[in-house]
Design a protein around this motif. Structure first.
Motif, short mmCIF file in Angstrom:
data_model
loop_
_atom_site.label_atom_id
_atom_site.label_comp_id
_atom_site.label_asym_id
_atom_site.label_seq_id
_atom_site.Cartn_x
_atom_site.Cartn_y
_atom_site.Cartn_z
N ARG A 50 -5.24 7.25 -17.86
CA ARG A 50 -6.48 6.84 -17.18
C ARG A 50 -7.70 7.28 -17.99
O ARG A 50 -8.67 6.52 -18.12
CB ARG A 50 -6.52 7.46 -15.79
N ALA A 78 -3.75 5.83 -11.39
CA ALA A 78 -4.61 5.13 -10.43
C ALA A 78 -4.92 3.71 -10.91
O ALA A 78 -4.03 2.90 -11.07
CB ALA A 78 -5.88 5.93 -10.18
N GLY A 79 -6.19 3.41 -11.18
CA GLY A 79 -6.58 2.05 -11.56
C GLY A 79 -6.12 1.62 -12.94
O GLY A 79 -6.34 0.47 -13.33
N ALA A 80 -5.48 2.51 -13.68
CA ALA A 80 -5.03 2.18 -15.04
C ALA A 80 -3.51 2.06 -15.11
O ALA A 80 -2.91 2.29 -16.16
CB ALA A 80 -5.51 3.25 -16.02
N LYS A 82 -1.61 -0.49 -15.22
CA LYS A 82 -1.15 -1.48 -16.21
C LYS A 82 -1.08 -0.88 -17.61
O LYS A 82 -0.30 -1.33 -18.45
CB LYS A 82 -2.08 -2.69 -16.21
#
Length: 266
Positions: A50, A78-80, A82
């Protein structure tokens, strides 16, 4: 008023006098990769992923063995999430450094037979310059012990993060975040790129191996001193940041100096 645009990795601006000017190049942050050497906790892999993504760096490199990229890794990414799929895993450091043009190793401990470490800020400036020519690596050791001496041998430059003198140890993911932030912060400064083709990690290792073989055949090394001598040689060439053609010159000199032609296969 000054208008900016990006052309071929250079910052180009048009001033009020209608004159085009070329400023320093735009560093390729995607060429800079954090390398986690044998990390122990998947959560740190996720958090480091991240951090690298948030600061615009290239995907993480992992050196085996390492824990699976399971739910804990995804939780901290989290948002990373991928980005976890973009992580490159290597069986050893030899294969990871093969194409890199600059390698930095982070450690808070003093190391014997190595040059004095530089501060992170100075290392980042050098890394940004090198990013114009290829892959740049920042090595981070496992959580409990950091980088072992044998692992740190692959680092051309030792790096230290400024911390409290009373407590120098940092969490692995935190160290990656601090490093990534410093890279992102300095990326906007005026930086002159390398104006030559630097030797890769593989180029330097091949030369070290050639020197090792030559000196071993001539009984150069004193008992139990071989590893120390090789460490000093790596330190020397790492600090020198040699050009690719300079390494070729050294290897040619070795072949020429060998009267018995022991280096024909180099």
């Amino acid at each position: 008023m000054i208008f900016y645009s990006i052309i071929k990795d250079q910052r180009v601006y048009f001033d009020k006098k209608s004159v085009f000017c070329y400023d320093s190049f735009v560093p390729k942050l995607s060429n800079i990769h954090p390398v986690l050497v044998r990390p122990q906790f998947s959560g740190n892999i996720g958090a480091a992923t991240r951090a690298a993504k948030a600061m615009g760096l290239g995907p993480l490199f992992l050196i085996e063995p390492h824990p699976p990229l399971d739910g804990e890794a995804r939780k901290f990414a989290a948002g990373a999430i991928k980005e976890l799929k973009k992580i490159k895993s290597f069986s050893n450091l030899d294969s990871a450094i093969k194409d890199s043009v600059r390698i930095f190793g982070l450690s808070a401990r003093r190391r014997e037979h190595r040059s004095k470490p530089i501060w992170l800020e100075e290392a980042v400036e050098e890394a940004l310059k090198a990013s114009s020519k290829g892959t740049v690596l920042f090595l981070f050791g496992k959580e409990r012990t950091g980088l072992e001496n044998e692992e740190l041998d692959f680092a051309q430059v030792l790096v230290r993060i400024k911390t409290s003198s009373r407590f120098k140890s940092m969490n692995l993911a935190q160290a990656v975040m601090v490093t990534a932030y410093e890279i992102k912060k300095q990326a906007g400064a005026k930086i002159e790129p390398y104006d030559y083709e630097p030797a890769t990690g593989e180029d330097i290792e091949c030369l070290i191996q050639a020197l090792d073989n030559a000196l071993e055949r001539r009984d150069f090394f004193k008992p139990n001193k071989r590893n120390m001598a090789l460490r000093r040689m790596r330190d020397l060439f790492g600090r020198a940041a040699p050009k690719k053609n300079e390494i070729s010159l050294f290897r040619g000199m070795l072949r020429c100096l060998d009267e018995k032609h022991l280096f024909r296969k180099l």
